[in-house]
Design a protein around this motif. Structure first.
Motif: not given
Length: 245
Positions: A87, A153, A85, A60, A62, A137
């Protein structure tokens, strides 16, 4: 002597063909420029010259979205920043479909943040932050799906106002508190007046009750420390005595 050089070259080629990928890494393999496989983790073999590998991190990420100038629907200028967040879930798409997935996600997050918040009023930005986080999101996740990226998120960190707007909001809050205090006081006066009317009706229903109340009042006055006493004598109290004569 002549054999050492070829052997050394072969050893170097074999060593360059060996790649080791960690558990959170995947290797996107291209053979003669065409995508052929996604491999890893562990030990993999990449044929030198013929094959190339792009290593992708699946952890993930940030992403700190820089502060954006946003004009709300009620024409209030604010500065907003957020954190995203995300990935990579499809390494092949992240390599083939977009040149720089991290930069693309960052730019998309900035434009989406301005677009979504610009459709709401300032009060909604301050009181409905969770709902706005979900809206941003979902939009980002849908847009980055083709890039093999999953946005998990989004969190709006700060909504900053200028000093003029802060003072205006403080005055508005003070006016709202004053209004509520006046309403509560008026409600109390209304209830007290209603109870007084009800008490007057109860006393007026029976003259004896009025006489008892009058005598109680006289008793309270007599207990006061004063040199002069005034006894009010309502006519409706002595009327029964006059009628007897």
């Amino acid at each position: 002597m002549y054999l050492i050089i070829p052997v050394a070259l072969v050893v170097l080629l074999l060593l360059s063909a060996i790649r080791i990928l960690n558990e959170y890494e995947r290797g996107v393999i291209f053979t003669l420029g065409r995508y052929t496989a996604t491999r890893g983790p562990g030990l993999i073999i990449v044929i030198p010259i013929v094959q190339q590998m792009r290593k992708m991190d699946l952890r993930t990420i940030v992403l700190d979205v820089p502060t954006q100038d946003v004009i709300s629907r009620d024409n209030v200028s604010v500065k907003v920043n957020a954190v995203v967040y995300f990935r990579i879930v499809d390494p092949a798409s992240a390599v083939i479909q977009v040149a720089n997935p991290f930069e693309a996600t960052s730019q998309l997050a900035q434009t989406t943040l301005r677009s979504v918040l610009g459709q709401h009023e300032l009060d909604e930005m301050l009181s409905q932050r969770d709902k706005l986080n979900v809206d941003i999101q979902q939009i980002l996740d849908h847009a980055t799906d083709a890039w093999g990226i999953k946005v998990a998120n989004v969190e709006i960190k700060h909504v900053d106002l200028d000093e003029t707007m802060i003072r205006a909001m403080a005055k508005q809050a003070e006016a709202e508190r004053t209004r509520r205090a006046k309403i509560i006081h008026a409600e109390g006066e209304k209830q007290a007046a209603a109870m007084l009317v009800e008490a007057a009706r109860a006393l007026g229903a029976d003259s004896r009750a009025m006489q008892l109340r009058y005598l109680q009042t006289l008793s309270d006055i007599a207990n006061e420390r004063t040199t002069t006493l005034v006894f009010p004598l309502p006519l409706d109290l002595i009327k029964p005595l006059l009628d007897r004569e």
